[in-house]
Design a protein around this motif. Structure first.
Motif, mmCIF file in Angstrom:
data_model
loop_
_atom_site.group_PDB
_atom_site.id
_atom_site.type_symbol
_atom_site.label_atom_id
_atom_site.label_comp_id
_atom_site.label_asym_id
_atom_site.label_seq_id
_atom_site.Cartn_x
_atom_site.Cartn_y
_atom_site.Cartn_z
ATOM 1 N N VAL A 558 -14.547 12.345 3.420
ATOM 2 C CA VAL A 558 -14.835 11.329 2.342
ATOM 3 C C VAL A 558 -15.319 12.185 1.181
ATOM 4 C CG1 VAL A 558 -16.273 9.194 1.303
ATOM 5 C CG2 VAL A 558 -15.441 9.146 3.998
ATOM 6 N N ASP A 559 -16.159 13.231 1.263
ATOM 7 C CA ASP A 559 -16.606 13.749 0.001
ATOM 8 C C ASP A 559 -15.751 15.021 0.010
ATOM 9 O OD1 ASP A 559 -20.242 13.188 1.377
ATOM 10 O OD2 ASP A 559 -18.756 12.150 -0.215
ATOM 11 N N ARG A 560 -15.386 14.995 -1.377
ATOM 12 C CA ARG A 560 -13.958 16.061 -1.332
ATOM 13 C C ARG A 560 -14.663 16.784 -2.929
ATOM 14 N NH1 ARG A 560 -8.396 14.085 1.132
ATOM 15 N NH2 ARG A 560 -9.332 12.916 2.746
ATOM 16 N N THR A 561 -14.441 17.806 -2.753
ATOM 17 C CA THR A 561 -14.843 18.842 -3.885
ATOM 18 C C THR A 561 -13.638 18.982 -4.971
ATOM 19 O OG1 THR A 561 -14.464 20.837 -2.844
ATOM 20 C CG2 THR A 561 -16.795 19.885 -2.813
ATOM 21 N N GLU A 562 -12.430 19.261 -4.436
ATOM 22 C CA GLU A 562 -11.242 19.266 -5.137
ATOM 23 C C GLU A 562 -10.837 18.608 -6.088
ATOM 24 O OE1 GLU A 562 -11.301 19.053 -1.883
ATOM 25 O OE2 GLU A 562 -9.742 17.876 -1.171
ATOM 26 N N ASP A 563 -10.396 18.712 -7.368
ATOM 27 C CA ASP A 563 -10.119 17.875 -8.433
ATOM 28 C C ASP A 563 -8.715 17.153 -8.134
ATOM 29 O OD1 ASP A 563 -11.069 20.474 -10.684
ATOM 30 O OD2 ASP A 563 -12.255 18.787 -9.958
ATOM 31 N N VAL A 564 -7.957 17.723 -7.468
ATOM 32 C CA VAL A 564 -6.583 17.289 -6.844
ATOM 33 C C VAL A 564 -6.774 17.211 -5.488
ATOM 34 C CG1 VAL A 564 -4.174 17.401 -6.775
ATOM 35 C CG2 VAL A 564 -5.372 17.630 -8.886
ATOM 36 N N THR A 565 -6.791 16.260 -4.636
ATOM 37 C CA THR A 565 -6.832 16.421 -3.210
ATOM 38 C C THR A 565 -5.285 16.096 -2.630
ATOM 39 O OG1 THR A 565 -8.036 15.813 -1.179
ATOM 40 C CG2 THR A 565 -7.541 14.060 -2.754
ATOM 41 N N GLU A 566 -5.347 16.709 -1.360
ATOM 42 C CA GLU A 566 -4.112 16.371 -0.519
ATOM 43 C C GLU A 566 -4.202 15.101 0.454
ATOM 44 O OE1 GLU A 566 -1.649 18.866 2.691
ATOM 45 O OE2 GLU A 566 -0.659 19.079 0.735
ATOM 46 N N ILE A 567 -3.397 14.215 0.112
ATOM 47 C CA ILE A 567 -3.658 13.006 0.905
ATOM 48 C C ILE A 567 -2.374 13.207 2.129
ATOM 49 C CG2 ILE A 567 -3.753 10.396 1.403
ATOM 50 C CD1 ILE A 567 -6.157 11.483 -0.085
ATOM 51 N N LYS A 568 -2.444 13.215 3.336
ATOM 52 C CA LYS A 568 -1.422 13.456 4.181
ATOM 53 C C LYS A 568 -1.202 12.002 5.034
ATOM 54 C CE LYS A 568 -2.019 17.022 6.784
ATOM 55 N NZ LYS A 568 -2.033 18.485 7.307
ATOM 56 N N VAL A 569 -0.166 11.553 5.240
ATOM 57 C CA VAL A 569 0.352 10.416 5.935
ATOM 58 C C VAL A 569 1.203 10.645 6.972
ATOM 59 C CG1 VAL A 569 1.074 8.074 5.748
ATOM 60 C CG2 VAL A 569 0.039 8.824 3.757
ATOM 61 N N TYR A 570 0.909 10.367 8.398
ATOM 62 C CA TYR A 570 1.770 10.410 9.317
ATOM 63 C C TYR A 570 2.482 9.195 9.616
ATOM 64 C CZ TYR A 570 -0.654 14.757 10.634
ATOM 65 O OH TYR A 570 -1.130 16.044 10.679
ATOM 66 N N SER A 571 3.709 9.100 9.775
ATOM 67 C CA SER A 571 4.481 7.824 9.938
ATOM 68 C C SER A 571 5.527 7.829 10.796
ATOM 69 C CB SER A 571 4.627 6.739 8.744
ATOM 70 O OG SER A 571 5.301 5.762 8.693
ATOM 71 N N ASN A 572 6.094 6.966 11.396
ATOM 72 C CA ASN A 572 7.237 7.069 12.122
ATOM 73 C C ASN A 572 8.435 6.249 11.110
ATOM 74 O OD1 ASN A 572 6.520 4.428 12.754
ATOM 75 N ND2 ASN A 572 6.514 4.708 14.910
ATOM 76 N N GLN A 573 8.356 5.624 10.042
ATOM 77 C CA GLN A 573 8.955 5.175 9.361
ATOM 78 C C GLN A 573 9.563 6.159 8.181
ATOM 79 O OE1 GLN A 573 9.358 1.735 9.776
ATOM 80 N NE2 GLN A 573 8.397 2.560 11.628
ATOM 81 N N SER A 574 10.432 5.790 7.402
ATOM 82 C CA SER A 574 11.223 6.551 6.785
ATOM 83 C C SER A 574 10.837 6.540 5.338
ATOM 84 C CB SER A 574 12.840 6.434 6.861
ATOM 85 O OG SER A 574 12.949 5.091 6.298
ATOM 86 N N GLU A 575 10.235 5.589 4.901
ATOM 87 C CA GLU A 575 9.579 5.718 3.465
ATOM 88 C C GLU A 575 8.067 5.196 3.354
ATOM 89 O OE1 GLU A 575 11.797 3.336 0.735
ATOM 90 O OE2 GLU A 575 10.307 3.702 -0.787
ATOM 91 N N VAL A 576 7.399 5.932 2.791
ATOM 92 C CA VAL A 576 5.964 5.615 2.711
ATOM 93 C C VAL A 576 5.455 5.632 1.141
ATOM 94 C CG1 VAL A 576 3.709 6.594 3.240
ATOM 95 C CG2 VAL A 576 5.235 6.788 4.979
ATOM 96 N N SER A 577 4.675 4.612 0.830
ATOM 97 C CA SER A 577 4.099 4.490 -0.684
ATOM 98 C C SER A 577 2.673 4.806 -0.693
ATOM 99 C CB SER A 577 4.546 3.267 -1.191
ATOM 100 O OG SER A 577 5.953 2.963 -1.179
ATOM 101 N N LEU A 578 2.254 5.312 -1.517
ATOM 102 C CA LEU A 578 0.617 5.604 -1.884
ATOM 103 C C LEU A 578 0.062 4.920 -2.957
ATOM 104 C CD1 LEU A 578 -1.339 7.308 0.054
ATOM 105 C CD2 LEU A 578 -1.601 8.618 -1.832
ATOM 106 N N TYR A 579 -1.071 4.191 -2.467
ATOM 107 C CA TYR A 579 -1.493 3.610 -3.788
ATOM 108 C C TYR A 579 -3.124 3.846 -3.962
ATOM 109 C CZ TYR A 579 2.116 0.053 -3.459
ATOM 110 O OH TYR A 579 3.328 -0.533 -3.351
ATOM 111 N N VAL A 580 -3.311 4.203 -5.327
ATOM 112 C CA VAL A 580 -4.748 4.815 -5.504
ATOM 113 C C VAL A 580 -5.429 3.698 -6.195
ATOM 114 C CG1 VAL A 580 -6.282 6.520 -6.578
ATOM 115 C CG2 VAL A 580 -3.895 6.892 -5.310
#
Ligand code: GCU
Length: 730
Positions: A558-580
């Protein structure tokens, strides 16, 4: 008619010697006396002789009926006493054994079983990375049978043996059924797939041959169809076994084939224990593990390092999971242990032969880790290999080899197929060395079937990092590690089977690392089965074809020091959308792993979506690393060898040992340093020098990795780096 009576209740339990003043601890089986001390670390769990004692009333018997005791698991050695008279001794903690009590029974009896898990030099296992629990940890039954009944005494046999041979062209199966009889039986009636045949026993053995036309195949996880074979006697005794009609093939180039089609075995290993229960597992425990395995989408299991409960092999049959079964001939060869390896293997095959899920018999695990490849070791393996082929002409043998065993070793010629345990990228070396090892092995031995019997990295879900690295025990690094391994495996379909070590964290009471005392944390799931680590969802994304999902990695970060953080998603689907914070950041098409770079400034809701699948988590920008995320005492992971600080035209500790050693100026410096180090490490260095495979492997490791492995301090590494930076590579 056969009657089976449970004897699980009302056992008085005490540790030997039996001081008179011990209170009567009454236990119910399954039971282990190491449920607590075998899982809390310190390697101080109780190993010794303990006693189980209970009253036993003689059951009502018809004339000639026999009464047998059946013990389904007594670890590791047991002796059976009735009214103080010793009737039997069994050596081997993982198989069923039976004792004929009939002629020793009074109306009222005292049944006592002493069980011992002490150190010794004859019964395997004695040296391994798991807790050797002691106890009557599976069911104990009484079996009452007519005078003429199916065999009970030989190796805990089921009494019936079913051998289905499939002809894929004809879509039929030839099914040979054999049964062994005690007493004067006139005939045996066999029933298979609705067909009935009778046979007259000769020397106690009866057999029949059936043909099943339009056979319904046992087709792995897609359609694990089971038939039943039964055998009946005029006395009323009857035994049955489920069986599956399938064709397994293992090819050096094509890998594993099921029913004629390519079917790479991709899965993991399982130990038979669980937090709080030790190895005294219930059917519910087994079913829960199988449900997790099915969610993962694995199609194979290596049931390490010993014979598992019949109930679990049954679950593998019912779920279409292809199994590697093995005996605990592990780590260290014992001169006095030969007979025990043979008896454990004979019991494993006799008791488990009918399970369609079992594909191979494992002879040993890393047996050269602590033993030289000498004639005695080779002979023990040849004897085991021959025994397997004698007892089972249908299944190949295999063995799991330790990474240091050079691929030229003669022991690798003994089993029908090979498999290696490699830990490059965890215990030592770089991730790429796994790829290099297998490619070199496959190229040098193109006619050898090669598998990958163990690989893994420890992960404590509490530990997180934005810069994960080997040895940090973070959930983050376990993901990096397995992403590489999954890609490596997918590029090599000729690997006949690959087994993640391990699907579940397990007890290794001698360990104290990664913030958990007494556990090996290479599991994809925690010891209590309550938490599936992020890496679990990587394999689920690659293997589960039936349940659409998206999984956000790093929900515990949860607590992250980086200004830009990598969000990794694992999925068995072919298209993934990320919402912030509810707004679409990006959509990606791809497979299995989806990575997004997300600027963070405060607290953010992160949501991954694909169709109706969605996952949500919270991240928070902070200034200082959360100390809870790092292994106590581990320096904050700052890679001060960042390649950018070194002159790439010169050598540095980030270069591979082999490249440095090959240079006329840099080589002598390193070799002299290693010679001095070897003097202090004694025979280890000699072992390395004499092992061409190991020399080759070390040559591919970065000097930095080897220095860290050897415990060199940062200062001396920096000093060496400065020297190397003064040497041009050209
Ligand atoms: C070895 C061994 C396992 C052990 C594993 C590990 O390969 O076969 O029993 O648990 O390494 O170190 O995690």
């Amino acid at each position: 008619m056969r009657t089976i009576l449970s004897l699980n209740d009302n056992w008085k339990f005490f540790k030997a010697p039996h001081p008179e003043d011990t209170g009567d601890e009454i236990v119910t089986l399954p039971h282990t006396w190491n449920a607590v001390d075998g899982q809390d670390g310190g390697n101080d769990y109780h190993r010794g002789t303990c006693w189980y004692e209970r009253k036993l009333s003689k059951p009502e018997l018809e004339a000639g009926h026999r009464v047998w005791l059946e013990v389904k698991g007594a670890a590791m050695t047991a002796e059976v006493y009735l009214n103080g008279e010793k009737l039997a001794r069994h050596e081997g903690g993982y198989s069923t054994f039976r004792v004929d009590l009939t002629d020793h029974l009074k109306d009222d009896n005292v049944l006592a079983i002493s069980v011992d898990n002490s150190d010794n030099d004859t019964v395997y296992p004695q040296k391994a990375d798991f807790t050797f629990y002691g106890g009557l940890y599976r069911d104990v039954n009484l079996i009452v049978v007519p005078a003429v009944h199916f065999e009970l005494g030989y190796c805990g046999t089921p009494g019936i043996k079913v051998t289905p041979i499939v002809d894929l062209e004809k879509q039929s199966a030839q099914v040979a059924v054999e049964a062994w009889v005690e007493g004067d039986a006139k005939q045996v009636t066999f029933t298979v797939a609705g067909q009935i045949q009778t046979a007259v026993p000769a020397q106690g053995r009866a057999q029949a041959a059936f043909t099943i036309e339009n056979v319904h195949l046992w087709d792995g996880v897609d359609d694990p169809f089971l038939y039943t074979a039964s055998a009946a006697l005029d006395s009323g005794d009857e035994v049955s076994a489920r069986f599956g009609c399938r064709k397994f093939e293992i090819d050096p180039q094509k890998g594993f084939l099921l029913n004629g089609r390519s079917y790479p075995l991709r899965g993991g290993s399982r130990h038979q224990d669980r937090q709080g229960a030790g190895n005294a597992l219930t059917l519910e425990h087994h079913k829960e593990d199988m449900a997790i395995i099915r969610e993962l989408g694995a199609n194979t299991l290596r049931l390490a390092h010993y014979q598992h409960a019949q109930e679990f092999y049954d679950l593998c049959d019912e779920n279409g999971i292809v199994v590697w079964a093995e005996i605990p001939y592990i780590t260290m060869h014992m001169k006095n242990g030969r007979a025990n390896t043979l008896s454990q293997m004979e019991e494993l095959i006799v008791q488990c032969y009918n399970h369609p899920s079992i594909a191979v018999w494992g002879l040993s695990n890393e047996i050269t880790a602590a033993s030289a490849v000498n004639e005695e070791l080779l002979e023990n393996h040849r004897a085991l290999n021959d025994l397997c082929h004698k007892l089972d002409a249908t299944r190949p043998t295999t063995m799991a080899d330790v990474f240091m065993l050079e691929i030229e070793s003669p022991i690798l010629e003994i089993p029908d197929v090979n498999s290696y345990n490699l830990y490059f990228g965890w215990y030592l070396g770089e991730l790429e060395q796994n790829d290099e090892f297998f490619d070199e092995y496959h190229e040098k031995y193109p006619d050898r079937c090669i598998g990958f019997s163990e690989y893994g990295a420890d992960a404590n879900p509490q530990y997180q990092s934005a810069a994960p690295e080997k040895g940090d025990y973070t959930e983050s690094y376990q993901c990096v590690y397995h992403e590489h391994m999954l890609a490596m495996i997918e590029a090599r379909p000729w690997l006949w089977a690959t087994h993640v070590w391990n699907l579940f964290d397990f007890a290794a009471d001698g360990r104290d690392e990664g913030g958990k005392n007494g556990q090996n944390q290479k599991g994809l799931v925690t010891f209590d089965r309550q938490l599936k680590k992020d890496a679990f969802y990587l394999y689920k994304a690659a293997w589960n074809k039936t349940e659409p999902f998206v999984h956000l990695c790093g929900s515990r970060y949860v607590d992250r020091t980086e200004d830009v953080t990598e969000i990794k998603v694992y999925s068995n689907q072919s298209e993934v959308s990320l919402y912030v914070d509810g707004r679409l950041l990006a959509s990606q098409t791809g497979r299995t792993v989806f990575k997004f770079q997300v600027p963070i400034t405060g607290e953010h809701s992160i949501e991954a979506r694909s169709g109706s699948c969605c996952a949500v988590m919270l991240v928070r920008k902070v200034d200082a690393l959360n100390p809870d995320y790092a292994l106590p005492g581990r320096a904050t992971v700052v890679n001060w060898f960042d390649q950018g600080e070194n002159d790439p035209t010169c050598f540095s500790v980030s270069d591979k040992l082999g490249e440095i050693q090959a240079h006329p100026q840099a080589g002598p410096i390193i070799n002299q340093m290693m010679a001095q180090g070897a003097a202090s490490r004694g025979d280890v260095a000699t072992a390395v020098k004499d092992n061409p495979g190991l020399v080759r492997m070390m040559g591919r490791m970065t000097l930095l990795s080897l220095l860290k492995q050897s415990g060199a301090d940062a200062e001396s590494i920096q000093q060496l780096n400065r020297v190397l930076q003064g040497i041009k590579k050209s």
